[in-house]
Design a protein around this motif. Structure first.
Motif, short mmCIF file in Angstrom:
data_model
loop_
_atom_site.label_atom_id
_atom_site.label_comp_id
_atom_site.label_asym_id
_atom_site.label_seq_id
_atom_site.Cartn_x
_atom_site.Cartn_y
_atom_site.Cartn_z
N GLU A 157 82.51 134.44 61.74
CA GLU A 157 81.72 134.21 60.53
C GLU A 157 80.96 132.90 60.61
O GLU A 157 79.79 132.82 60.23
N TRP A 158 81.61 131.86 61.12
CA TRP A 158 80.93 130.57 61.26
C TRP A 158 79.78 130.68 62.25
O TRP A 158 78.69 130.14 62.01
N LEU A 159 80.00 131.37 63.35
CA LEU A 159 78.94 131.54 64.36
C LEU A 159 77.76 132.30 63.79
O LEU A 159 76.59 131.94 64.03
N LEU A 160 78.03 133.35 63.00
CA LEU A 160 76.95 134.11 62.40
C LEU A 160 76.16 133.26 61.40
O LEU A 160 74.93 133.36 61.33
N LEU A 161 76.84 132.42 60.66
CA LEU A 161 76.15 131.54 59.71
C LEU A 161 75.24 130.55 60.45
O LEU A 161 74.11 130.30 60.02
N LEU A 162 75.72 130.01 61.55
CA LEU A 162 74.89 129.09 62.33
C LEU A 162 73.68 129.81 62.93
O LEU A 162 72.58 129.26 62.97
N VAL A 163 73.89 131.05 63.39
CA VAL A 163 72.76 131.83 63.92
C VAL A 163 71.74 132.10 62.84
O VAL A 163 70.52 132.00 63.07
N MET A 164 72.20 132.43 61.64
CA MET A 164 71.28 132.68 60.53
C MET A 164 70.49 131.43 60.16
O MET A 164 69.30 131.49 59.86
N ILE A 165 71.18 130.28 60.19
CA ILE A 165 70.47 129.03 59.92
C ILE A 165 69.37 128.80 60.94
O ILE A 165 68.23 128.42 60.59
N GLY A 166 69.68 129.06 62.21
CA GLY A 166 68.67 128.87 63.25
C GLY A 166 67.50 129.83 63.12
O GLY A 166 66.34 129.42 63.23
N VAL A 167 67.79 131.10 62.84
CA VAL A 167 66.72 132.10 62.75
C VAL A 167 65.83 131.84 61.54
O VAL A 167 64.59 131.77 61.66
N PHE A 168 66.44 131.69 60.37
CA PHE A 168 65.64 131.48 59.17
C PHE A 168 64.91 130.14 59.19
O PHE A 168 63.77 130.03 58.73
N GLY A 169 65.57 129.12 59.75
CA GLY A 169 64.90 127.82 59.86
C GLY A 169 63.71 127.87 60.81
O GLY A 169 62.67 127.28 60.54
#
Length: 296
Positions: A157-169
Motif C-alpha cells: 500500500e505504501w509503495l502504491l501511494l508513492l507511485v501515485m504521488i509520482g505519476v500524478f505529480g
C-alpha cells in the motif's frame, strides 16, 4: 533549483503549521508570479487579472479557514481541508516555518517565471528532467548533511501511494509547464487555484466530509475568477499592415538556399524580364523605333 525550494517550503511548513495555514501561504505564488512576469518579462498584467487573483486567494481563505484568521473555533475544527489538524512546535518554530514557506513562494515564483521566459524553446520534458535531477541531487546532499535515514516501503500500500504521488505529480508538472509556455505568467498561474476545488471534490468522494457554506462560497469565487480570466483575452496593440510578418525573413532565406526565390522578389523580377523582352523584341512596321533603326 527554484522548484526545489518551492516544494521544500511547503513541506517544511507542514511540520509546524496547520494544513490550512500552509495552503494559504502557498497560494501567494500565483499573485507573485503575475507581478514577476510584468516586471521581468514585460508581460501585460492588467488590473482585472490582479483582482481575479486576489478574489481567488480570498476563495482559498474561505475554504481553508486558516487558524491565524479564524482562530481555533468551530469553523476551524470543521474545516474539511484540515480536520483535527493543529499547529505543532514552539512559536519560534512556527515563525521559522512561515519564513521558510515564504521562501518557498519565492522559489515557486522564480520557477514559473523561468519556465515562461524559456517558452517553447525547450520541450516540457527538458524542464522536468532538469527539475527532477536537481531535486534528487540536492535532496541526497541534504539527507546526508542532516543524517536523515533512508526509508524503504515495506508494504504494498505504501509503495502504491508513492507511485501515485509520482505519476500524478509528473502529469501536474507537465501540464503546468505546457500552460506556462502558451500563456502569460499571470493568466496561466491563476488556474492553479482550481486545484483546491478538485481537492474538495476528491476529499468528499474518498473521505466523505461535509463541506460548509463558506467552502461552497469559496469554490464559487475561485470558479468565477478562473472562468473570467480564461474567457477574457488580452487585447494587444494591432499590428500594422506594413510590418513584415514574423518568420517571413527566415522563409525567404530558406527558399533562396533551396534554389527558389522569395515571393516578394518574384513580382519585381518578372517586371524586369518583361521590360527586357519588350526591348529586345522586333519592332513592328511603322513603329518609330524601327524607322530610327533603318535610318542608321
Amino acid at each position: 533549483m527554484h522548484s526545489f525550494f518551492g516544494l521544500l517550503g511547503i513541506y517544511y511548513s507542514l511540520e509546524y503549521l496547520s494544513l490550512s495555514d500552509a495552503t494559504v501561504l502557498t497560494f501567494l505564488a500565483p499573485i507573485c508570479t503575475g507581478i514577476a512576469g510584468a516586471l521581468f518579462l514585460k508581460e501585460k498584467y492588467s488590473t482585472k487579472q490582479a483582482l481575479a487573483a486576489v478574489f481567488s486567494l480570498f476563495g482559498v481563505v474561505l475554504i481553508a479557514r486558516p487558524v491565524f484568521l479564524f482562530g481555533d473555533g468551530k469553523a476551524s475544527q470543521e474545516s474539511h481541508l484540515a480536520p483535527n489538524d493543529s499547529e505543532k512546535g514552539t512559536p519560534e518554530e512556527r515563525l521559522l516555518a512561515v519564513g521558510v514557506a515564504l521562501i518557498g513562494v519565492l522559489g515557486a515564483t522564480g520557477a514559473y517565471t523561468t519556465i515562461r521566459a524559456i517558452g517553447k524553446r525547450a520541450h516540457p520534458l527538458h524542464a522536468m528532467t532538469s527539475f527532477s535531477s536537481q531535486c534528487v541531487a540536492v535532496s541526497v546532499i541534504a539527507m546526508i548533511w542532516q543524517r536523515t535515514p533512508l526509508v524503504i516501503p515495506t508494504e504494498v500500500e505504501w509503495l502504491l501511494l508513492l507511485v501515485m504521488i509520482g505519476v500524478f505529480g509528473f502529469v501536474a508538472q507537465i501540464l503546468l509547464t505546457m500552460g506556462l509556455q502558451r500563456e502569460t505568467a499571470g493568466r496561466a498561474t491563476i488556474a492553479v487555484y482550481t486545484q483546491v476545488i478538485f481537492a474538495v471534490i476528491l476529499e468528499h468522494i474518498f473521505f466523505t466530509p461535509t463541506p460548509s457554506i463558506l467552502s461552497g462560497i469559496g469554490t464559487l469565487i475561485i470558479l468565477s475568477a478562473a472562468l473570467y480570466v480564461a474567457l477574457t483575452k488580452n487585447q494587444g496593440t494591432p499590428k500594422k499592415t506594413s510590418e513584415v510578418p514574423e518568420g517571413a525573413l527566415e522563409e525567404g532565406l530558406l527558399e533562396g538556399l533551396l534554389g527558389g526565390e522569395p515571393a516578394q522578389t518574384l513580382g519585381r523580377e518578372n517586371e524586369y524580364d518583361e521590360e527586357e523582352t519588350s526591348a529586345l523584341a522586333p519592332a513592328e512596321p511603322g513603329d518609330s523605333t524601327s524607322k530610327n533603326i533603318t535610318k542608321v
